[in-house]
Design an enzyme around this catalytic site. Structure first.
Site: not given
Ligand SMILES: *Cc1c(COP(=O)(O)O)cnc(C)c1O
Length: 396
Positions: A154, A329
């Protein structure tokens, strides 16, 4: 100073909810408010809508509807997969294999399991964040009870060799989980072919233009897992709690649109991304983080030397640009991102990072605007830095 625009380039954090998705959801917040477990018609309508969404999702990833379980999002799906598998298989061993670049929704459950007597191996990654499948092979032990490697990162967008890692897991008879939250609508999934060795897969609707607070866990038939939520008999007694009907309907619609739009999305975002990339690399003393080719079509992550990411983010925000940085931060101290540290960036470079993630509502004008504003802000921040002396040309 030119005109100010609003430019949202933080789609890896979340996306807006498409109007077709909201339209599909509304009846389930209004007239069809019944509890899907009830037998009267307004309840039954909800139940049927859930099953339609389950079929939409199954079709989109080449799964059977019976292998889909709705959850409250990516975090719950990851927690369920990790803790549920660890506890279901703890008599067989206590060893887990994962990577140091996972989302916290995977890393923290693993750390929690370490406090409960499990043993976790964090695989090495190269400077692009890539996991080498042979390292997975080398880490396997007799007591390994599952492997979890994310499909795509991500922060830096690097795409991992999931089918290859799945092959190794399969050979050793070890269940394999992947966090695929970032790949829906970008990389086609096929649980019957390419991804046939993935046993558990997490996804989250708000990363593909659906609502927040709803996601799913794909569980291949026969996968050993304990329940995470205990209570009512919803989701075939595997995930208790009255279903988020409107959310589930929204997820179903969103994944249908994301799948139909996949090629167009990739083509559009890639084109904008590449122009943005070329333009930003003209700024001195900056570099691209993540793999140059094996990366999500809509992700860019840069490090700017002598710059503090949070200042950059705030100044971009003043000019209407929403972005993200790998430094957060927290309680006055700057914590550089665990992902940027894992790929070997020294803390001072990791702190000057900027993530721009593109999406369906972005346009070439947004790219022009960022290319106009960003160099100016970087220049201003560097002018204020006592350490900055322009030296090298941009490192590619
Ligand atoms: C956003 C994200 C999550 C968390 O998902 P939520 O629905 O916000 O709890 C988990 N893993 C990755 C790679 C993400 O980008």
């Amino acid at each position: 100073m030119g005109e100010k625009r609003f430019v949202y380039m933080d789609h890896a954090a979340t996306t807006f909810t498409k109007s077709e998705v909201i339209e599909a959801m509304l009846p389930f917040l209004k007239e069809h408010f019944g509890n899907p477990s009830s037998l009267y018609s307004i309840g039954r309508e909800g139940k049927e809508a859930i099953e339609t969404a389950r079929e939409q999702l199954a079709k989109a990833i080449g799964a059977n509807p019976e292998e889909i379980y709705f959850t409250s999002g990516g975090t719950e799906s990851d927690n369920w997969a990790i803790k549920g598998t660890a506890f279901a298989r703890r008599k067989k061993g206590k060893h887990i294999i994962t990577t140091p670049i996972e989302h916290h929704a995977v890393l923290y459950p693993c750390e929690y399991l370490q406090t409960k007597g499990f043993d976790v191996t964090y695989l090495p990654v190269d400077r692009y964040g890539l996991v080498d499948p042979s390292e997975v092979e080398a880490a396997v032990r007799k007591d390994t009870i599952f492997i979890s490697v994310m499909y795509a990162n991500n922060e830096i967008g690097t795409i991992e060799p999931i089918p290859e890692i799945g092959e190794i897991a399969k050979e050793h008879g070890i269940p394999f989980h992947t966090d695929a939250v970032q790949v829906i609508g970008k990389i086609p999934l096929d649980m019957k072919q390419k991804d046939r060795n993935v046993d558990m897969l997490s996804l989250s609707s708000h990363k593909f233009y659906g609502p927040k607070g709803i996601g799913a866990l794909y569980l291949r038939e026969g996968t050993e897992i304990e329940n995470y939520m205990h209570g009512g008999g919803q989701e075939r007694k595997k995930r208790a709690g009255t279903e988020n009907v409107a959310g589930i309907v929204g997820l179903g619609k969103a994944i249908e649109l994301a799948t139909a739009n996949l090629e167009k999305h990739n083509e559009r975002t890639k084109k904008m991304r590449d122009r943005l990339l070329a333009g930003i690399l003209e700024i001195p003393d900056c570099m691209l983080n993540g793999h140059p080719e094996k990366r999500l079509p809509d992700n860019l992550n840069f490090s700017f030397e002598y710059i503090e990411g949070e200042s950059l983010l705030l100044m971009l925000d003043q000019r209407g640009i929403c972005s993200s940085t790998g430094s957060a931060c927290s309680s006055g101290s700057l914590e550089p991102s665990h992902v940027l540290r894992a790929i070997g960036l020294p803390p001072e470079i990791a702190q000057g990072s900027l993530r721009l993630t593109l999406g369906d509502e972005n346009s070439e004008e947004d790219v022009d605007y960022v290319l106009e504003v960003l160099p100016e802000i970087v220049g201003k921040l560097r002018a204020m830095s006592p350490f900055y002396k322009p030296t090298t040309a941009c490192e590619k």
